[in-house]
Design an enzyme around this catalytic site. Structure first.
Site, short mmCIF file in Angstrom:
data_model
loop_
_atom_site.label_atom_id
_atom_site.label_comp_id
_atom_site.label_asym_id
_atom_site.label_seq_id
_atom_site.Cartn_x
_atom_site.Cartn_y
_atom_site.Cartn_z
N CYS A 151 0.82 -1.21 0.00
CA CYS A 151 0.00 0.00 0.00
C CYS A 151 0.85 1.25 0.00
O CYS A 151 0.45 2.27 -0.54
CB CYS A 151 -0.94 -0.01 1.18
SG CYS A 151 -0.10 -0.35 2.71
N GLU B 135 -4.69 3.75 -7.90
CA GLU B 135 -3.82 2.75 -7.28
C GLU B 135 -3.82 1.49 -8.14
O GLU B 135 -4.88 0.93 -8.42
CB GLU B 135 -4.30 2.43 -5.86
CG GLU B 135 -3.36 1.49 -5.14
CD GLU B 135 -3.84 1.12 -3.74
OE1 GLU B 135 -5.01 0.74 -3.59
OE2 GLU B 135 -3.02 1.21 -2.81
#
Ligand code: NAD
Length: 477
Positions: A282, A382
């Site tokens: 992440c 993302e």
């Protein structure tokens, strides 16, 4: 070793059968084979787990820090004995190559437990104020822990260790993608001989077991790690129920490399952070912002370094990367690479092709897209795979404005030889964490983000405080 089938739940100190017979498959992403079946918790299972945790609350609340530290020590010992099993499980269900699965994914968690053990010394349960009143730090109540699949044991332990140190009984709902390592972890918790109901685990998916658990009125505090979309849904549920809620969500972290930096060192460290674990990190530095005078050189160096990152089979030792976690991620990452190419990015490493022997698994070649602009989809979304984009910038002001022009704010990275400039960037980058000149985050430091990357911090004393509530006492005899 035969890996456990995640068909039972751990409730009130014992393994119990699921009330429903419905199961979903757990798949090995390297070859698509089914490796286990997963039981899905019903509302009755969730009720039983929450009831067990509520019964455990008074006993845990009454423990002192020495008792909580002793429980963490027992967990550490039981965990250390199962590292090989957990490495095997992660290799099969996540596809992480065995060396990474065993050392980074499984054994790496010991440092997180140690940080919680150390942080127990920093927790002050009772503190007299100068005005004569007393402040108590008490467990915030029954905790629901919801975790993802990319660093599954780290993410569980960051919540579990903090909740226990705070005195909160808990119900874990691990990712349905990596339930086998979580099941072994529940066996570890059983071996650690905690009070019944202090740790409970149910399995299931997000829309079913996860949503039922977070909405349960017997849950006081929610700690979630996962996608920003699911985090938003959970935040709404928490608001409805007036529950404490910590969210560790996605990222699109900028890595700003100035021309005075050592390009080789900067890009070596950046690609390691971006490609390790098949890019499923992440806080990965996935938006590389390069000062224009060094841009062409940086593209050349990055392309050369990317050649060291190869894909390979998870059961083979070595530093290669394995597949990504599942077919959905695989399709998403490939769609993002196509989007980059369609909108004008220049492919300098990787791309859509993989060697034919890997074509049936969820493999993606480590990929670098150059000449990207910050408005392109590949710069804003993302990707959560081994894909980085390179964007040139003109000066410090331009770098900051591109870096901060993102929905996310998890980590930011700076490479420069200029100390004053480094400090200006540290001050002005909108991120929960800033890593300078290739540094790594140490266990016990506060991990978390701002903006769409979440609310709250995990790790060490900062993580423990997320599970604690202040009680003011006036006139204590
Ligand atoms: P996901 O959000 O789909 O699922 C995460 C967990 O939440 C799973 O256990 C899932 O079952 C559960 N869940 C999903 N919807 C839910 C709901 N409505 N209610 C309750 N539970 C629900 O995410 P994922 O695909 O497993 O993980 C990848 C994402 O996690 C990426 O976006 C990544 O950036 C993020 N992530 C963030 C951090 C961090 O610390 N900031 C760490 C790792 C991963």
């Amino acid at each position: 070793m035969t890996l456990p089938n995640p068909t039972k739940f751990y409730i009130d100190g014992a393994w119990v059968d699921a009330t429903d017979r419905e199961k979903i498959n757990v798949t090995n992403p390297a070859n698509g084979e089914t490796i286990a079946t997963l039981a899905l918790a019903t509302a009755d299972d969730v009720n039983a787990a929450v009831a067990a945790a509520r019964r455990a609350l008074p006993g845990l609340r009454a423990t002192d820090m020495a008792q909580r530290r002793a429980m963490l020590h027992r967990i550490r010992a039981a965990y250390a004995a199962r590292i090989d099993d957990m490495g095997q499980a992660i290799m099969q269900e996540l596809g992480a190559p065995i060396d990474l699965a065993r050392a980074g994914q499984a054994a790496g968690v010991l440092g997180k437990i140690d940080a919680f053990i150390d942080a127990c010394d920093e927790v002050v349960l009772s503190e007299p104020l100068a005005n004569g009143d007393l402040v108590l730090r008490q467990p915030a109540g029954v905790a629901a822990l919801i975790t993802p699949w990319n660093w599954p044991l780290h993410q569980i332990m960051l919540k579990l260790g903090a909740a226990l140190a705070a005195g909160c009984p808990m119900i874990l709902k691990p990712s349905e993608v990596t339930p086998i390592c979580a099941t072994i972890l529940a066996e570890v918790m059983h071996a650690a001989d905690l009070p019944a109901g202090a740790f409970n685990m149910i399995h299931g998916d997000g829309a079913g077991a996860g949503a039922t658990l977070t909405a349960h009125p017997g849950v006081d505090v929610i700690s979630f790690t996962g996608s920003t979309a699911a985090g938003g849904r959970i935040a709404r549920t928490a608001a409805e129920g007036i529950k404490r809620c910590a969210l560790e969500l996605g990222g699109k972290s900028a890595c700003v490399i100035f021309a005075d930096a050592d390009l080789d060192a900067a890009l070596t460290s950046t690609l390691r952070k971006a490609f390790n674990n098949s890019g499923q990190n992440c806080n990965a530095p996935t938006r590389l912002l390069i000062e224009r005078s060094a841009y062409d050189d940086a593209v050349t160096v990055a392309a050369r370094l990317a050649a060291d990152w190869t894909i390979g089979w998870p059961d083979q030792p070595g530093a290669h990367i394995g597949p990504v976690a599942n077919a959905r991620q695989h399709a998403h990452i490939r769609a993002m690479i196509k989007s980059g190419l369609n909108t004008g990015a220049r492919l300098v490493a990787g791309g859509l092709d993989v060697p034919p022997e890997f074509a049936n698994g969820c493999f993606v070649a480590p990929t670098i897209l150059a000449d990207v602009t910050n408005d392109m989809e590949v710069a804003r979304t993302e990707i959560f795979g081994p894909v980085v984009v390179m964007i040139p910038f003109d000066d410090e002001t331009d770098a900051l404005s591109i870096a901060n022009d993102s929905d996310y704010g998890l980590a930011a990275f700076v490479h420069t030889a200029d100390r004053d400039r480094a400090h200006r960037m540290i001050r002005d980058l909108e991120a929960g964490m800033v890593l300078v000149n290739g540094s790594d985050i140490s266990p016990g430091s506060p991990f978390g983000g701002v903006k769409a990357s979440g609310i709250g911090r995990e790790g060490g004393i900062f993580g423990i405080e997320e599970f604690m509530e202040i009680k003011l006492v006036a006139g204590a005899p």
